[in-house]
Design a protein around this motif. Sequence first.
Motif, PDB file in Angstrom:
ATOM      1  N   SER A  44     -26.755  17.013 -59.773  1.00 20.27           N
ATOM      2  CA  SER A  44     -26.528  15.816 -59.354  1.00 20.27           C
ATOM      3  C   SER A  44     -28.002  14.921 -59.269  1.00 20.27           C
ATOM      4  O   SER A  44     -28.019  13.708 -59.670  1.00 20.27           O
ATOM      5  CB  SER A  44     -25.743  15.519 -57.801  1.00 20.27           C
ATOM      6  OG  SER A  44     -25.480  14.491 -57.605  1.00 20.27           O
ATOM      7  N   LYS A  47     -28.759  13.860 -62.815  1.00 22.86           N
ATOM      8  CA  LYS A  47     -28.022  12.763 -63.009  1.00 22.86           C
ATOM      9  C   LYS A  47     -28.455  11.731 -62.594  1.00 22.86           C
ATOM     10  O   LYS A  47     -28.560  10.535 -63.130  1.00 22.86           O
ATOM     11  CB  LYS A  47     -26.416  13.093 -62.828  1.00 22.86           C
ATOM     12  CG  LYS A  47     -25.805  14.369 -63.491  1.00 22.86           C
ATOM     13  CD  LYS A  47     -24.408  14.415 -63.115  1.00 22.86           C
ATOM     14  CE  LYS A  47     -23.681  15.312 -63.867  1.00 22.86           C
ATOM     15  NZ  LYS A  47     -22.266  15.565 -63.151  1.00 22.86           N
ATOM     16  N   GLU A  52     -27.009   8.915 -64.730  1.00 22.78           N
ATOM     17  CA  GLU A  52     -25.943   9.214 -65.281  1.00 22.78           C
ATOM     18  C   GLU A  52     -24.902   9.266 -64.197  1.00 22.78           C
ATOM     19  O   GLU A  52     -25.363   9.514 -63.162  1.00 22.78           O
ATOM     20  CB  GLU A  52     -25.878  10.781 -65.914  1.00 22.78           C
ATOM     21  CG  GLU A  52     -26.840  10.743 -67.089  1.00 22.78           C
ATOM     22  CD  GLU A  52     -26.821  12.069 -67.673  1.00 22.78           C
ATOM     23  OE1 GLU A  52     -25.767  12.714 -67.648  1.00 22.78           O
ATOM     24  OE2 GLU A  52     -27.981  12.605 -68.139  1.00 22.78           O
ATOM     25  N   GLN A  53     -23.526   9.174 -64.433  1.00 22.36           N
ATOM     26  CA  GLN A  53     -22.354   9.161 -63.825  1.00 22.36           C
ATOM     27  C   GLN A  53     -22.068  10.509 -63.091  1.00 22.36           C
ATOM     28  O   GLN A  53     -22.290  11.483 -63.910  1.00 22.36           O
ATOM     29  CB  GLN A  53     -21.196   8.456 -64.328  1.00 22.36           C
ATOM     30  CG  GLN A  53     -21.276   7.102 -64.441  1.00 22.36           C
ATOM     31  CD  GLN A  53     -21.325   6.526 -63.311  1.00 22.36           C
ATOM     32  OE1 GLN A  53     -20.699   6.524 -62.145  1.00 22.36           O
ATOM     33  NE2 GLN A  53     -22.497   5.464 -63.158  1.00 22.36           N
ATOM     34  N   LEU A  55     -19.266  11.780 -62.419  1.00 27.38           N
ATOM     35  CA  LEU A  55     -17.836  12.114 -63.267  1.00 27.38           C
ATOM     36  C   LEU A  55     -18.156  12.369 -64.775  1.00 27.38           C
ATOM     37  O   LEU A  55     -18.517  11.178 -65.573  1.00 27.38           O
ATOM     38  CB  LEU A  55     -16.659  11.069 -63.107  1.00 27.38           C
ATOM     39  CG  LEU A  55     -15.500  11.253 -63.808  1.00 27.38           C
ATOM     40  CD1 LEU A  55     -14.777  12.497 -63.456  1.00 27.38           C
ATOM     41  CD2 LEU A  55     -14.513  10.211 -63.692  1.00 27.38           C
ATOM     42  N   GLN A  56     -17.865  13.514 -65.340  1.00 30.27           N
ATOM     43  CA  GLN A  56     -17.953  13.784 -66.623  1.00 30.27           C
ATOM     44  C   GLN A  56     -16.922  14.335 -67.210  1.00 30.27           C
ATOM     45  O   GLN A  56     -16.936  15.647 -67.401  1.00 30.27           O
ATOM     46  CB  GLN A  56     -19.479  14.330 -66.975  1.00 30.27           C
ATOM     47  CG  GLN A  56     -20.592  13.526 -66.545  1.00 30.27           C
ATOM     48  CD  GLN A  56     -21.916  14.102 -67.126  1.00 30.27           C
ATOM     49  OE1 GLN A  56     -22.073  15.399 -67.519  1.00 30.27           O
ATOM     50  NE2 GLN A  56     -22.917  13.100 -67.094  1.00 30.27           N
ATOM     51  N   PRO A  57     -15.731  13.810 -67.532  1.00 30.89           N
ATOM     52  CA  PRO A  57     -14.563  14.320 -68.212  1.00 30.89           C
ATOM     53  C   PRO A  57     -14.749  15.524 -69.042  1.00 30.89           C
ATOM     54  O   PRO A  57     -13.996  16.450 -69.079  1.00 30.89           O
ATOM     55  CB  PRO A  57     -13.536  13.234 -68.498  1.00 30.89           C
ATOM     56  CG  PRO A  57     -14.206  12.028 -67.862  1.00 30.89           C
ATOM     57  CD  PRO A  57     -15.883  12.321 -67.733  1.00 30.89           C
ATOM     58  N   ALA A  58     -15.671  15.356 -70.241  1.00 29.52           N
ATOM     59  CA  ALA A  58     -15.895  16.115 -71.356  1.00 29.52           C
ATOM     60  C   ALA A  58     -16.328  17.637 -70.480  1.00 29.52           C
ATOM     61  O   ALA A  58     -15.912  18.508 -71.082  1.00 29.52           O
ATOM     62  CB  ALA A  58     -16.686  15.690 -72.128  1.00 29.52           C
ATOM     63  N   ARG A  59     -17.249  17.504 -69.725  1.00 27.60           N
ATOM     64  CA  ARG A  59     -17.791  18.676 -68.957  1.00 27.60           C
ATOM     65  C   ARG A  59     -16.663  19.547 -68.208  1.00 27.60           C
ATOM     66  O   ARG A  59     -16.524  20.560 -68.214  1.00 27.60           O
ATOM     67  CB  ARG A  59     -18.857  18.411 -68.342  1.00 27.60           C
ATOM     68  CG  ARG A  59     -19.510  19.630 -67.521  1.00 27.60           C
ATOM     69  CD  ARG A  59     -20.064  20.786 -68.467  1.00 27.60           C
ATOM     70  NE  ARG A  59     -20.525  21.753 -67.446  1.00 27.60           N
ATOM     71  CZ  ARG A  59     -20.214  23.020 -67.861  1.00 27.60           C
ATOM     72  NH1 ARG A  59     -19.911  23.638 -69.111  1.00 27.60           N
ATOM     73  NH2 ARG A  59     -20.768  24.036 -67.066  1.00 27.60           N
ATOM     74  N   GLU A  60     -16.032  18.573 -67.509  1.00 22.40           N
ATOM     75  CA  GLU A  60     -15.038  19.237 -66.489  1.00 22.40           C
ATOM     76  C   GLU A  60     -13.985  20.000 -67.726  1.00 22.40           C
ATOM     77  O   GLU A  60     -13.406  20.925 -67.077  1.00 22.40           O
ATOM     78  CB  GLU A  60     -14.386  18.155 -65.740  1.00 22.40           C
ATOM     79  CG  GLU A  60     -15.236  17.738 -64.729  1.00 22.40           C
ATOM     80  CD  GLU A  60     -14.744  16.795 -63.902  1.00 22.40           C
ATOM     81  OE1 GLU A  60     -13.205  16.402 -63.899  1.00 22.40           O
ATOM     82  OE2 GLU A  60     -15.279  15.833 -62.911  1.00 22.40           O
ATOM     83  N   ARG A  92     -17.345  17.504 -57.459  1.00 27.89           N
ATOM     84  CA  ARG A  92     -17.623  16.181 -57.914  1.00 27.89           C
ATOM     85  C   ARG A  92     -17.789  15.104 -56.456  1.00 27.89           C
ATOM     86  O   ARG A  92     -18.835  14.693 -56.277  1.00 27.89           O
ATOM     87  CB  ARG A  92     -16.594  15.628 -58.532  1.00 27.89           C
ATOM     88  CG  ARG A  92     -16.605  14.067 -58.940  1.00 27.89           C
ATOM     89  CD  ARG A  92     -15.421  13.602 -59.553  1.00 27.89           C
ATOM     90  NE  ARG A  92     -14.846  14.560 -60.752  1.00 27.89           N
ATOM     91  CZ  ARG A  92     -13.512  14.625 -60.491  1.00 27.89           C
ATOM     92  NH1 ARG A  92     -12.832  14.176 -59.417  1.00 27.89           N
ATOM     93  NH2 ARG A  92     -13.020  15.262 -61.540  1.00 27.89           N
TER      94      ARG A  92
END
Length: 107
Positions: A44, A47, A52-53, A55-60, A92
């Motif tokens: 965090s 980020k 950076e945000q 929330l990173q859906p690809a990493r999740e 998150r």
Amino acid sequence: MSKSTVNRERMHPELEEWRKKIDSIDHQLSSLLCDRLNCAQNISEIKHRNGEQVLQPAREKEVLSNVLDKADSQLKAAALEKIYRCIIEETRLFQHEWKNEQSCEKQ
């Protein structure tokens, strides 16, 4: 003594063994989850510095895939997915809370 009472008494030591094993695993899990949160805090911070945000859906999705690859049955995979979705969500939220704390401290 009835037959069912005798069976319960015989099973009790076995039940206690399994419960002790779960207690030991829970101790390890709580320690590992704290380690995971420490890592999330460091991530965090990076980020935040890089804009950076959280929330990173690809990493999740990648995390879920890595975990589910270890399941040896569909039933366990389904349970692990639910557990890890909760872990990811709480991580998150933890990152958001940490980020908000940092913003408040700088003011």
